[in-house]
Every structure is written in C-alpha cells, then in structure tokens.
Design a protein around this motif. Structure first.
Motif, PDB file in Angstrom:
ATOM      1  N   ALA A 384      -7.831  11.444  -0.684  1.00 22.63           N
ATOM      2  CA  ALA A 384      -7.806  11.208  -2.135  1.00 22.63           C
ATOM      3  C   ALA A 384      -8.312  12.454  -2.853  1.00 22.63           C
ATOM      4  N   MET A 385      -7.640  12.780  -3.959  1.00 24.37           N
ATOM      5  CA  MET A 385      -8.014  13.973  -4.720  1.00 24.37           C
ATOM      6  C   MET A 385      -8.631  13.514  -6.036  1.00 24.37           C
ATOM      7  N   VAL A 386      -9.956  13.668  -6.126  1.00 21.25           N
ATOM      8  CA  VAL A 386     -10.665  13.144  -7.298  1.00 21.25           C
ATOM      9  C   VAL A 386     -11.152  14.327  -8.127  1.00 21.25           C
ATOM     10  N   PRO A 387     -10.536  14.556  -9.292  1.00 21.88           N
ATOM     11  CA  PRO A 387     -10.918  15.732 -10.081  1.00 21.88           C
ATOM     12  C   PRO A 387     -12.247  15.549 -10.811  1.00 21.88           C
ATOM     13  N   GLU A 388     -12.829  16.671 -11.198  1.00 24.45           N
ATOM     14  CA  GLU A 388     -14.042  16.668 -12.019  1.00 24.45           C
ATOM     15  C   GLU A 388     -13.801  15.797 -13.248  1.00 24.45           C
ATOM     16  N   GLY A 389     -14.783  14.968 -13.583  1.00 23.43           N
ATOM     17  CA  GLY A 389     -14.670  14.148 -14.796  1.00 23.43           C
ATOM     18  C   GLY A 389     -14.021  12.799 -14.556  1.00 23.43           C
ATOM     19  N   ALA A 390     -13.425  12.596 -13.386  1.00 25.10           N
ATOM     20  CA  ALA A 390     -12.785  11.301 -13.131  1.00 25.10           C
ATOM     21  C   ALA A 390     -13.874  10.260 -12.876  1.00 25.10           C
ATOM     22  N   ASP A 391     -13.685   9.081 -13.460  1.00 25.10           N
ATOM     23  CA  ASP A 391     -14.656   8.007 -13.255  1.00 25.10           C
ATOM     24  C   ASP A 391     -13.827   6.805 -12.802  1.00 25.10           C
ATOM     25  N   LEU A 392     -13.570   6.746 -11.489  1.00 21.25           N
ATOM     26  CA  LEU A 392     -12.568   5.814 -10.978  1.00 21.25           C
ATOM     27  C   LEU A 392     -13.190   4.489 -10.559  1.00 21.25           C
ATOM     28  N   SER A 393     -12.660   3.410 -11.146  1.00 18.19           N
ATOM     29  CA  SER A 393     -13.138   2.065 -10.813  1.00 18.19           C
ATOM     30  C   SER A 393     -12.091   1.369  -9.956  1.00 18.19           C
ATOM     31  N   SER A 394     -12.494   0.230  -9.402  1.00 16.70           N
ATOM     32  CA  SER A 394     -11.551  -0.595  -8.646  1.00 16.70           C
ATOM     33  C   SER A 394     -10.360  -0.938  -9.544  1.00 16.70           C
ATOM     34  N   GLY A 395      -9.143  -0.831  -9.007  1.00 17.12           N
ATOM     35  CA  GLY A 395      -7.934  -1.111  -9.782  1.00 17.12           C
ATOM     36  C   GLY A 395      -7.329   0.130 -10.407  1.00 17.12           C
ATOM     37  N   ASP A 396      -8.128   1.209 -10.528  1.00 17.59           N
ATOM     38  CA  ASP A 396      -7.585   2.465 -11.061  1.00 17.59           C
ATOM     39  C   ASP A 396      -6.669   3.104 -10.023  1.00 17.59           C
ATOM     40  N   THR A 397      -5.943   4.118 -10.482  1.00 22.55           N
ATOM     41  CA  THR A 397      -5.023   4.836  -9.606  1.00 22.55           C
ATOM     42  C   THR A 397      -5.623   6.183  -9.233  1.00 22.55           C
ATOM     43  N   VAL A 398      -5.428   6.554  -7.981  1.00 21.50           N
ATOM     44  CA  VAL A 398      -5.887   7.878  -7.546  1.00 21.50           C
ATOM     45  C   VAL A 398      -4.714   8.563  -6.843  1.00 21.50           C
ATOM     46  N   ARG A 399      -4.611   9.878  -7.019  1.00 22.58           N
ATOM     47  CA  ARG A 399      -3.583  10.649  -6.309  1.00 22.58           C
ATOM     48  C   ARG A 399      -4.129  10.982  -4.928  1.00 22.58           C
ATOM     49  N   ALA A 400      -3.325  10.779  -3.903  1.00 19.27           N
ATOM     50  CA  ALA A 400      -3.813  11.067  -2.547  1.00 19.27           C
ATOM     51  C   ALA A 400      -2.712  11.717  -1.718  1.00 19.27           C
ATOM     52  N   MET A 401      -3.137  12.608  -0.854  1.00 16.07           N
ATOM     53  CA  MET A 401      -2.232  13.274   0.083  1.00 16.07           C
ATOM     54  C   MET A 401      -2.124  12.376   1.316  1.00 16.07           C
ATOM     55  N   ILE A 402      -0.891  12.108   1.735  1.00 18.07           N
ATOM     56  CA  ILE A 402      -0.695  11.244   2.911  1.00 18.07           C
ATOM     57  C   ILE A 402      -0.753  12.109   4.165  1.00 18.07           C
ATOM     58  N   LEU A 403      -1.749  11.860   4.998  1.00 18.54           N
ATOM     59  CA  LEU A 403      -1.927  12.661   6.213  1.00 18.54           C
ATOM     60  C   LEU A 403      -1.147  12.071   7.377  1.00 18.54           C
ATOM     61  N   ASP A 404      -1.011  10.754   7.381  1.00 22.49           N
ATOM     62  CA  ASP A 404      -0.312  10.102   8.485  1.00 22.49           C
ATOM     63  C   ASP A 404       0.444   8.890   7.941  1.00 22.49           C
ATOM     64  N   ALA A 405       1.727   9.125   7.621  1.00 20.64           N
ATOM     65  CA  ALA A 405       2.528   8.055   7.004  1.00 20.64           C
ATOM     66  C   ALA A 405       2.694   6.873   7.947  1.00 20.64           C
ATOM     67  N   SER A 406       2.681   7.137   9.272  1.00 18.13           N
ATOM     68  CA  SER A 406       2.907   6.050  10.222  1.00 18.13           C
ATOM     69  C   SER A 406       1.782   5.014  10.151  1.00 18.13           C
ATOM     70  N   GLN A 407       0.620   5.412   9.622  1.00 19.87           N
ATOM     71  CA  GLN A 407      -0.505   4.490   9.540  1.00 19.87           C
ATOM     72  C   GLN A 407      -0.504   3.650   8.259  1.00 19.87           C
ATOM     73  N   LEU A 408       0.420   3.948   7.337  1.00 17.03           N
ATOM     74  CA  LEU A 408       0.424   3.200   6.075  1.00 17.03           C
ATOM     75  C   LEU A 408       0.688   1.718   6.309  1.00 17.03           C
ATOM     76  N   CYS A 409       1.427   1.418   7.384  1.00 18.16           N
ATOM     77  CA  CYS A 409       1.762   0.017   7.656  1.00 18.16           C
ATOM     78  C   CYS A 409       0.907  -0.571   8.772  1.00 18.16           C
ATOM     79  N   ALA A 410      -0.089   0.180   9.243  1.00 13.51           N
ATOM     80  CA  ALA A 410      -0.950  -0.330  10.316  1.00 13.51           C
ATOM     81  C   ALA A 410      -1.780  -1.501   9.805  1.00 13.51           C
ATOM     82  N   THR A 411      -2.211  -2.334  10.735  1.00 12.01           N
ATOM     83  CA  THR A 411      -3.110  -3.417  10.360  1.00 12.01           C
ATOM     84  C   THR A 411      -4.510  -2.830  10.258  1.00 12.01           C
ATOM     85  N   SER A 412      -5.190  -3.114   9.160  1.00  9.37           N
ATOM     86  CA  SER A 412      -6.529  -2.571   8.988  1.00  9.37           C
ATOM     87  C   SER A 412      -7.508  -3.309   9.878  1.00  9.37           C
TER      88      SER A 412
END
Ligand code: AMP
Ligand code: MG
Length: 413
Positions: A384-412
């Motif tokens: 996740a890329m969180v810029p200076e000044g961002a105040d991110l709460s639950s439900g907000d959107t964050v920009r993130a770099m996907i490192l491993d797309a195959s894990q997006l559908c994995a069971t947590s």
C-alpha cells in the motif's frame, strides 16, 4: 530528501537501451521480442478435414439426401493425390488433405454406411466448405505473428515454431549479480557466533531477480571493507548486466558501499535520501563502458524488498526489453484504518489484499511495521502506498502495488 518519482526517473534515464540478439525458441519463453516477425508459411498449408467422416461434393446432396459410392480413404499425412468425382465419397480422417473434386465433409456421425461398406447415405444437404479447414485460415503469409516488444508467451513461441523458425531476435535475460555486505553476516550454515546474523538479503534478492525473469548470479558476502567491496562490485560489473548490493549505504562508520559506488560510477553516481519509508538511503551509479547499473540498497531486509520493487525491478525489466516496467497497481478498500505519522515521506506498507465477493479488492490487514521484520511480510501480497497527509480510515480507498496477483484469490488465514 528527493521524491520517489525523481529518483526512479534518474535510474531509468541512466540505463543504456538493450540490443536484441538471436535467441533459440527453447530459451525465449517469458523473454521479449526484439523484432517484428512476419509469417512466411500459410497455416494450414492445404485444405483438410476438421472431422472424421466422408469427403464429397456438396452439389450431390442438394436434394436433401444422397447415396454415394465410397471410393477409398484418406488419412492425415497422406500426400493428397486422391480424387472424388460426382456421386462419390472418400472416407476421410481429421487433418487429412481434402481430395481434389471434394468441397465438403459429412461427419461420420451423420453418415450411414451400408453393411457392404461400398456406399454411404447422407440424409441432409451439406454446405460447400462444411468441416473443411482452408489454407491460410489460421495464418496468412505476411501476417504479423509477433511485434517488437511483445512478451513471448507459450502460444507465441508455438506460433513461431509453427513457421519453422528455430530462433528469434529477442532481448537476452539480464544477468544480475547479488552481493551482501556486513561484518555481522555468518558465512556458514553452522551455529551463529556471538553478534552474527544470517544473510537474508542475498536469498531474498536472488529470488526476486529470478521472479522478475532475470538470471541471478550469487556474488556472495563481503566484509565492511572498502577495498573488498570495490573489488567485488568490479568483478560483478565485469560479469553481469546489473549488480545489486545491500547494506553500507547509510551513515554508519563502516557504510562504505555508497562511497565505492561513487568512485566506480563517477559522474553517474548518486547517494540519495529518497522520501520513502522504508528504503530512504539508496546509492546508484552506472559503471564502465557497458554502463552496468549498480544498486546500493539499505541492509534492513524489508527496506531491501521495497527498494528492489521501486528501483531495481523496473530497471531490470527495461534491460530485458519490456515496455511495461511497473507492477500493476489498484485502488483497494481498507478493512481497517491505516494510520501514519507525518514525516514528509511516502509510506510503503506491506498488506494482505484479497478479492472479495463484492467484486472489489480489500486490504484485509496491514503487516506489522518494522524494516527488520522480514518474516512478518512474507504473507503480504501487496504494497500500500500511503502519501504524506493521508488519514485513511476503514472503508477508505488506498492505492496499492500488487506483488503477487495469484494470492488475490487465496483464502485468508
Ligand atoms: P546497514 O544498511 O548495513 O546499516 O544494515 C542495516 C541493518 O540491516 C542492520 O541491522 C544489519 O545487520 C541488517 N542487515 C544488513 N545486511 C543484512 C542481510 N544481508 N541480511 C539480514 N540483515 C541484514
Ligand atoms: Mg552494514
């Protein structure tokens, strides 16, 4: 401090453009084509049947049915000298050349052969061309098979092989040397001596290099000694297309790597404080006539990983001939707050990201922060890329770099 984008631009603009070479098709999977390749052969090369059945003349079935004399059989691999005349049919197998005179195929399941095998009854009108594969239907001569810059997938490799090519001009996979620096790094797998730690960065980087499609070259561990570091980096530059070292780029008494890179890289060398966390210290230069890039990454393993993703991987992809240098990024929904302090830096936070049933990617949780906590980030699949000044709460959107797309559908877990 300099902005991340500026540091990245400096790296990419310092690189020499790679030149394509002749690469055997066996070795080219995942590589990048360096030339446009045009088809020189028709595929299919001759009209042939797409079904097991009977080759015949469509006109003979115009009335809605026909009884035809069976004159023989054609098989895949036959030379194609047979002929079917009016009132005749030939048994034909999938891939066999369509006999002269025939213009369609009635599939076996729709044909009733008389017990004698001498005649066959067709109970419907067969259209001309039915179940015939025509010459050039797949590939026409002159058609673009691969464009310069295309990544060579299994299907593209097969399409090239299908034209009788044994090789293609493509970019060679860069050889990437990996060095760890630090007096504290244990040289053997035996029990650790007092003050020693195991080398995490070399295996990490060797694997990341491999994952990025390049050839890792293990250049070992070197002590915090200026002359030894200089010699090892020079050896790496002679043997490789890029060299990545870790440790020794900060402000400690024994942090010699940045000074060595400054010496070897001359005017091209920079020792930067990048406005990111982790990964602030970063040394870079291009060395020698081949302009081999040398990356000095910080020693903390999480910083090493982040710096590799931000600076090294895009550069390696450039050297490998790729047009798309960056990992994909996506806006993701935060399932919990992502607080940060104000320090003027872009924060890069390893997170667990999953595709949910609402069709959106959710950041389920952030990994414990700490640039030395490598095992903690091992389950992360996005940054996740969180810029200076961002105040991110639950439900907000964050920009993130996907490192491993195959894990997006994995069971947590
Ligand atoms: P340095 O950048 O050399 O000051 O190192 C920063 C921190 O990272 C120190 O705690 C080092 O012991 C640690 N470190 C450096 N290199 C490695 C490595 N190859 N594997 C694991 N930890 C390392
Ligand atoms: Mg060190």
């Amino acid at each position: 401090m300099i902005a991340l984008d500026e540091a990245k631009r400096y790296v990419l603009e310092s690189l020499a453009a790679p030149s394509p070479e002749v690469v055997a098709l066996d070795d080219v999977l995942g590589g990048v084509a360096g030339e446009v390749v045009l088809a020189r052969e028709l595929v299919p090369g001759f009209a042939n049947s797409s079904m097991d059945g009977f080759a015949l003349r469509a006109l003979d079935t115009a009335s809605g049915s026909a009884t035809l004399r069976v004159i023989g059989a054609v098989y895949a691999g036959d030379g194609g000298s047979s002929h079917v005349g009016p009132g005749e049919a030939a048994r034909i197998m999938t891939g066999a050349p369509l006999p002269d005179g025939a213009d369609c195929v009635c599939m076996k399941e729709e044909a009733n052969v008389e017990p004698s095998g001498e005649t066959v009854r067709v109970a419907r009108t067969i259209r001309a061309g039915e179940f015939v594969r025509f010459p050039g239907e797949d590939v026409a001569i002159g058609q673009v098979l691969v464009a310069a810059g295309d990544e060579l997938s299994p299907a593209k490799v097969a399409v090239l092989a299908g034209q009788g090519f044994a090789s293609v001009r493509a970019y060679r996979r860069p050889r990437v040397g990996v060095i760890s620096t630090g007096n504290e790094l244990a040289r053997s797998l035996g029990p650790l001596q007092s003050g020693q730690i195991r080398d995490l960065n070399r295996p990490l980087l060797l694997a990341l290099v491999k994952e990025s499609g390049c050839l890792p070259v293990d250049l070992g561990i070197v002590h915090d000694d200026y002359a030894s570091i200089a010699q090892r980096l020079k050896d790496g530059v002679d043997d490789c297309d890029a060299v990545v070292s870790t440790g020794g780029v900060s402000v400690g008494d024994l942090d010699h790597v940045k000074a060595v890179i400054a010496e070897l890289g001359g005017d091209s060398a920079r020792s930067l404080q990048v406005a990111i966390k982790p990964g602030k210290p970063f040394a870079f230069g291009v060395v020698g006539a081949r302009r081999v890039p040398v990356f000095g990454l910080p020693g903390n393993p999480v910083s090493t990983r982040v710096s590799f993703e931000l600076f090294v991987r895009p550069a390696l992809r450039f050297l490998a001939g790729h047009r798309e240098l960056e990992r994909p990024t996506a806006n993701m929904v935060l399932d919990s707050a992502l607080p940060r302090e104000s320090d003027g830096k872009l924060h890069l936070i390893h997170v667990v990201a999953r595709l949910h049933s609402d069709g959106l990617i959710h950041v389920e949780r952030a990994i414990r922060q700490g640039s030395h906590l490598l095992s903690a980030i091992a389950e992360a699949n996005a940054l996740a890329m969180v810029p200076e000044g961002a105040d991110l709460s639950s439900g907000d959107t964050v920009r993130a770099m996907i490192l491993d797309a195959s894990q997006l559908c994995a069971t947590s877990t």
